[in-house]
Scaffold this motif. Sequence first.
Motif, PDB file in Angstrom:
ATOM      1  N   PRO A  89     -47.100 -90.012 -19.773  1.00  0.00           N
ATOM      2  CA  PRO A  89     -47.207 -91.273 -19.013  1.00  0.00           C
ATOM      3  C   PRO A  89     -48.298 -91.264 -17.942  1.00  0.00           C
ATOM      4  CG  PRO A  89     -44.904 -90.642 -19.254  1.00  0.00           C
ATOM      5  CD  PRO A  89     -45.727 -89.498 -19.790  1.00  0.00           C
ATOM      6  N   GLN A  90     -48.529 -90.134 -17.277  1.00  0.00           N
ATOM      7  CA  GLN A  90     -49.531 -90.117 -16.195  1.00  0.00           C
ATOM      8  C   GLN A  90     -50.949 -90.315 -16.734  1.00  0.00           C
ATOM      9  OE1 GLN A  90     -47.441 -87.630 -16.957  1.00  0.00           O
ATOM     10  NE2 GLN A  90     -48.392 -85.621 -16.764  1.00  0.00           N
ATOM     11  N   ILE A  91     -51.214 -89.922 -17.969  1.00  0.00           N
ATOM     12  CA  ILE A  91     -52.527 -90.189 -18.573  1.00  0.00           C
ATOM     13  C   ILE A  91     -52.611 -91.663 -18.959  1.00  0.00           C
ATOM     14  CG2 ILE A  91     -54.007 -89.735 -20.578  1.00  0.00           C
ATOM     15  CD1 ILE A  91     -54.094 -87.462 -18.600  1.00  0.00           C
ATOM     16  N   ILE A  92     -51.561 -92.193 -19.551  1.00  0.00           N
ATOM     17  CA  ILE A  92     -51.547 -93.597 -19.980  1.00  0.00           C
ATOM     18  C   ILE A  92     -51.757 -94.533 -18.789  1.00  0.00           C
ATOM     19  CG2 ILE A  92     -50.155 -95.434 -21.020  1.00  0.00           C
ATOM     20  CD1 ILE A  92     -48.805 -93.196 -22.699  1.00  0.00           C
ATOM     21  N   GLU A  93     -51.118 -94.223 -17.652  1.00  0.00           N
ATOM     22  CA  GLU A  93     -51.225 -95.065 -16.461  1.00  0.00           C
ATOM     23  C   GLU A  93     -52.665 -95.253 -16.013  1.00  0.00           C
ATOM     24  OE1 GLU A  93     -48.826 -93.430 -13.327  1.00  0.00           O
ATOM     25  OE2 GLU A  93     -47.002 -93.518 -14.559  1.00  0.00           O
ATOM     26  N   ASN A  94     -53.492 -94.235 -16.193  1.00  0.00           N
ATOM     27  CA  ASN A  94     -54.879 -94.272 -15.710  1.00  0.00           C
ATOM     28  C   ASN A  94     -55.904 -94.355 -16.832  1.00  0.00           C
ATOM     29  OD1 ASN A  94     -54.265 -93.969 -12.859  1.00  0.00           O
ATOM     30  ND2 ASN A  94     -53.555 -91.931 -13.445  1.00  0.00           N
ATOM     31  N   LEU A  95     -55.455 -94.603 -18.034  1.00  0.00           N
ATOM     32  CA  LEU A  95     -56.333 -94.547 -19.200  1.00  0.00           C
ATOM     33  C   LEU A  95     -57.496 -95.520 -19.125  1.00  0.00           C
ATOM     34  CD1 LEU A  95     -56.538 -92.998 -21.861  1.00  0.00           C
ATOM     35  CD2 LEU A  95     -55.214 -94.817 -22.927  1.00  0.00           C
ATOM     36  N   PHE A  96     -57.295 -96.685 -18.507  1.00  0.00           N
ATOM     37  CA  PHE A  96     -58.334 -97.706 -18.486  1.00  0.00           C
ATOM     38  C   PHE A  96     -59.096 -97.748 -17.165  1.00  0.00           C
ATOM     39  CE2 PHE A  96     -55.095 -99.191 -21.523  1.00  0.00           C
ATOM     40  CZ  PHE A  96     -55.851 -99.026 -22.664  1.00  0.00           C
ATOM     41  N   THR A  97     -58.908 -96.728 -16.347  1.00  0.00           N
ATOM     42  CA  THR A  97     -59.662 -96.589 -15.107  1.00  0.00           C
ATOM     43  C   THR A  97     -60.932 -95.819 -15.426  1.00  0.00           C
ATOM     44  OG1 THR A  97     -57.587 -96.466 -13.901  1.00  0.00           O
ATOM     45  CG2 THR A  97     -59.563 -95.727 -12.746  1.00  0.00           C
ATOM     46  N   PHE A  99     -63.758 -93.286 -15.602  1.00  0.00           N
ATOM     47  CA  PHE A  99     -63.888 -91.858 -15.319  1.00  0.00           C
ATOM     48  C   PHE A  99     -62.570 -91.114 -15.221  1.00  0.00           C
ATOM     49  CE2 PHE A  99     -67.421 -94.107 -13.200  1.00  0.00           C
ATOM     50  CZ  PHE A  99     -68.364 -93.830 -14.161  1.00  0.00           C
ATOM     51  N   THR A 100     -61.542 -91.594 -15.901  1.00  0.00           N
ATOM     52  CA  THR A 100     -60.294 -90.841 -15.974  1.00  0.00           C
ATOM     53  C   THR A 100     -60.470 -89.759 -17.017  1.00  0.00           C
ATOM     54  OG1 THR A 100     -58.962 -92.734 -15.354  1.00  0.00           O
ATOM     55  CG2 THR A 100     -57.840 -90.972 -16.533  1.00  0.00           C
ATOM     56  N   SER A 101     -60.276 -88.536 -16.630  1.00  0.00           N
ATOM     57  CA  SER A 101     -60.404 -87.441 -17.578  1.00  0.00           C
ATOM     58  C   SER A 101     -59.115 -87.287 -18.365  1.00  0.00           C
ATOM     59  CB  SER A 101     -60.699 -86.140 -16.826  1.00  0.00           C
ATOM     60  OG  SER A 101     -60.807 -85.080 -17.730  1.00  0.00           O
ATOM     61  N   SER A 102     -59.264 -87.124 -19.665  1.00  0.00           N
ATOM     62  CA  SER A 102     -58.099 -86.839 -20.498  1.00  0.00           C
ATOM     63  C   SER A 102     -58.280 -85.436 -21.061  1.00  0.00           C
ATOM     64  CB  SER A 102     -57.982 -87.855 -21.635  1.00  0.00           C
ATOM     65  OG  SER A 102     -59.101 -87.760 -22.480  1.00  0.00           O
ATOM     66  N   LYS A 103     -57.207 -84.873 -21.510  1.00  0.00           N
ATOM     67  CA  LYS A 103     -57.271 -83.523 -22.060  1.00  0.00           C
ATOM     68  C   LYS A 103     -56.658 -83.538 -23.446  1.00  0.00           C
ATOM     69  CE  LYS A 103     -56.777 -81.465 -17.536  1.00  0.00           C
ATOM     70  NZ  LYS A 103     -58.068 -80.930 -17.309  1.00  0.00           N
ATOM     71  N   LYS A 104     -57.289 -82.768 -24.333  1.00  0.00           N
ATOM     72  CA  LYS A 104     -56.701 -82.620 -25.659  1.00  0.00           C
ATOM     73  C   LYS A 104     -55.411 -81.844 -25.521  1.00  0.00           C
ATOM     74  CE  LYS A 104     -60.588 -82.607 -28.823  1.00  0.00           C
ATOM     75  NZ  LYS A 104     -61.308 -81.862 -29.835  1.00  0.00           N
ATOM     76  N   THR A 105     -54.466 -82.191 -26.326  1.00  0.00           N
ATOM     77  CA  THR A 105     -53.223 -81.449 -26.354  1.00  0.00           C
ATOM     78  C   THR A 105     -53.026 -80.968 -27.776  1.00  0.00           C
ATOM     79  OG1 THR A 105     -52.340 -82.864 -24.652  1.00  0.00           O
ATOM     80  CG2 THR A 105     -50.759 -81.529 -25.868  1.00  0.00           C
ATOM     81  N   ASN A 106     -53.218 -79.684 -27.997  1.00  0.00           N
ATOM     82  CA  ASN A 106     -53.029 -79.098 -29.313  1.00  0.00           C
ATOM     83  C   ASN A 106     -52.151 -77.887 -29.090  1.00  0.00           C
ATOM     84  OD1 ASN A 106     -53.172 -77.609 -31.662  1.00  0.00           O
ATOM     85  ND2 ASN A 106     -55.298 -78.182 -32.066  1.00  0.00           N
ATOM     86  N   PHE A 107     -50.887 -78.038 -29.408  1.00  0.00           N
ATOM     87  CA  PHE A 107     -49.930 -77.001 -29.062  1.00  0.00           C
ATOM     88  C   PHE A 107     -50.172 -75.687 -29.789  1.00  0.00           C
ATOM     89  CE2 PHE A 107     -47.815 -79.700 -26.311  1.00  0.00           C
ATOM     90  CZ  PHE A 107     -47.754 -80.954 -26.887  1.00  0.00           C
ATOM     91  N   SER A 108     -50.963 -75.704 -30.856  1.00  0.00           N
ATOM     92  CA  SER A 108     -51.237 -74.460 -31.566  1.00  0.00           C
ATOM     93  C   SER A 108     -52.454 -73.737 -30.994  1.00  0.00           C
ATOM     94  CB  SER A 108     -51.449 -74.736 -33.055  1.00  0.00           C
ATOM     95  OG  SER A 108     -52.602 -75.543 -33.222  1.00  0.00           O
TER      96      SER A 108
END
Length: 193
Positions: A89-97, A99-108
Motif C-alpha cells: 500500500p505505501q508504494i501505491i499511495e505515492n505511485l503517481f507522485t 519521482f517516487t522510487s519503486s523497488k522490484k520485489t522478486n522473492f527468489s
Amino acid sequence: IRDKLKEIHQLFQIQAQMKNITFQLEVSENVSQEVYSEPNRITQILNNLISNSIKFTPPEGQVLVFVRQGRTPGHLYFEVRDSGPGMPPQIIENLFTDFTSSKKTNFSNPDIRTNPTGMGIGMSISNHLVELLRGKGIQVQSEIGNGSCFSFEIPSIADNNSNQAISTKDLPSKDTIKAVSYTHLTLPTIYSV
C-alpha cells in the motif's frame, strides 16, 4: 482505436516473448473503431502501463490487457493486469507522485528486492494524461504476491453538453513530454513514456 491497439499488441508481444511472458490484448466486440478522444495519448498511457507490467512480471507470468465499453455510457474502459510481484500500500499511495522510487520485489532473488528501478515520472504523466482526457485517473489494485491491476475509463464520444468532440487543446504536446523526460535524463533509470 482498434488499429492503435493492434500496433500496441504487436509491439509488446515481441517483448513479452523475449521474457517468456504470456501477453494478451482483448478488445470487446462493442468497442467502435471511431473514438472521439486522443488515440496517441491513449497509446502513451497504455504503453507505459504495459511496459511496466512486462518489466515487473517474472518469466512464465502473464500480462493481460482488456478494452471494453465503460461502466459509464459513452466511455471506454482499459485494464492492464499482470502476475508480477504486486505492490504494498505505501508504494501505491505515492505511485503517481513524480519521482517516487519503486523497488522490484522478486522473492527468489533478494538482490532485486533492494534495487531501485525507476523514478516514477511515467506513471505520473500517464495519470495526468488520463485526467486531461476527462478520466478520473488511473485506479490501482495490487497485493504482494498476487500481481497488479491498473485501469482507467475515459469518455469516447462527443460531449453531450456541447455536441463537440472532446477537446485536447490543453494536453501537453509530444515535445513537452519529451522535454520533461529529457530534463530528467541525468537521474538514475526513469520510466519511459
